[in-house]
Design a protein around this motif. Sequence first.
Motif, PDB file in Angstrom:
ATOM      1  N   UNK A   1     120.351 104.370  -1.117  1.00  0.00           N
ATOM      2  CA  UNK A   1     120.152 103.220  -0.225  1.00  0.00           C
ATOM      3  C   UNK A   1     120.562 101.914  -0.911  1.00  0.00           C
ATOM      4  N   UNK A   2     120.193 101.760  -2.189  1.00  0.00           N
ATOM      5  CA  UNK A   2     120.574 100.556  -2.930  1.00  0.00           C
ATOM      6  C   UNK A   2     122.098 100.512  -3.130  1.00  0.00           C
ATOM      7  N   UNK A   3     122.694 101.688  -3.322  1.00  0.00           N
ATOM      8  CA  UNK A   3     124.145 101.733  -3.499  1.00  0.00           C
ATOM      9  C   UNK A   3     124.854 101.270  -2.230  1.00  0.00           C
TER      10      UNK A   3
ATOM     11  N   UNK B   1     125.667 104.467 -14.077  1.00  0.00           N
ATOM     12  CA  UNK B   1     126.335 105.276 -13.053  1.00  0.00           C
ATOM     13  C   UNK B   1     126.731 104.401 -11.857  1.00  0.00           C
ATOM     14  N   UNK B   2     125.819 103.491 -11.497  1.00  0.00           N
ATOM     15  CA  UNK B   2     126.110 102.559 -10.397  1.00  0.00           C
ATOM     16  C   UNK B   2     127.305 101.686 -10.771  1.00  0.00           C
ATOM     17  N   UNK B   3     127.345 101.265 -12.023  1.00  0.00           N
ATOM     18  CA  UNK B   3     128.473 100.467 -12.508  1.00  0.00           C
ATOM     19  C   UNK B   3     129.782 101.227 -12.329  1.00  0.00           C
ATOM     20  N   UNK B   4     129.821 102.496 -12.730  1.00  0.00           N
ATOM     21  CA  UNK B   4     131.037 103.298 -12.625  1.00  0.00           C
ATOM     22  C   UNK B   4     131.434 103.531 -11.169  1.00  0.00           C
ATOM     23  N   UNK B   5     130.462 103.762 -10.313  1.00  0.00           N
ATOM     24  CA  UNK B   5     130.740 104.083  -8.913  1.00  0.00           C
ATOM     25  C   UNK B   5     131.164 102.859  -8.102  1.00  0.00           C
TER      26      UNK B   5
ATOM     27  N   UNK C   1     126.036  91.875 -13.783  1.00  0.00           N
ATOM     28  CA  UNK C   1     125.897  91.415 -12.400  1.00  0.00           C
ATOM     29  C   UNK C   1     124.727  92.106 -11.713  1.00  0.00           C
ATOM     30  N   UNK C   2     124.579  93.396 -11.945  1.00  0.00           N
ATOM     31  CA  UNK C   2     123.461  94.136 -11.347  1.00  0.00           C
ATOM     32  C   UNK C   2     122.116  93.583 -11.830  1.00  0.00           C
ATOM     33  N   UNK C   3     122.057  93.217 -13.097  1.00  0.00           N
ATOM     34  CA  UNK C   3     120.830  92.615 -13.623  1.00  0.00           C
ATOM     35  C   UNK C   3     120.559  91.267 -12.962  1.00  0.00           C
TER      36      UNK C   3
END
Length: 248
Positions: free
Chosen positions: A43-45, A6-10, A17-19
């Motif tokens: 918060x992380x987003x 979901x973070x990837x899509x947003x 990269x997130x990993x």
Amino acid sequence: MLHINEVKKMSGVSVRTLRYYDKIELLKPVSKTQGGHRLYSSNELKKLQQIQFLKSIGFQLSQIKMMLEAEEWDWSISLMKQLSYVLSEKEHLSKIEVNLRELINGIAIDGEEFRIKNIMSLYNRDSKEVLTFDKDELSIKNVEVLEKIPNMASSDPDSLEWIALLGQIKKHMHLGYRDTRIQNIINRMDVKKGEDFGEEDAFLDKFWDIRISPEESEKYNLYPVDQEVLRFLDKAYVYYISRKSESL
């Protein structure tokens, strides 16, 4: 909680990269699912958005990590340093742009004969200052005429036409300077000379003396054109003028 996908899509940031951000402890997930998938809060987003913005203005990940972790950070100094770096890179890239344009336009003149020696000539010229032309010494009536001198690093139509005409001269030199094709090119050069330089005949004569001399051309930091081409061009123009005079 937001799943990593979901973070990837947003955000548009890849899972890989997130990993990696997690691995270097730049952006840690809040927790993980039973299957081991990373979970993030709002918060992380927000922090991810900050990371992406700081990356977009040129900061390295190691710098961003320190900036976001520090309780007190002098943002003014950091931004001023970054601006200084960007301006330095901009100047460097501008020089690269000039060299690339000269190389591209050099190929337009020299065609297949463009060789490493031409590249090295440009490289050696890069450290020299371009000398200014003395208005009185070169009999210049209007200094604005200097802007009309063909510039090998330029993309303006006038410079490109002069470059193309010189390239055509070199391409067809084997025909001889009396050939109709050569004389047609010389005719266009003569017309364009009138369009661009008007009544600056005295200046053009002196500028040609500089152009035809390897030493003077180097002194004024002019693009290195083969002497054979320049001598051919001189003969072709003299022949053109003589025929023009006869017709009159």
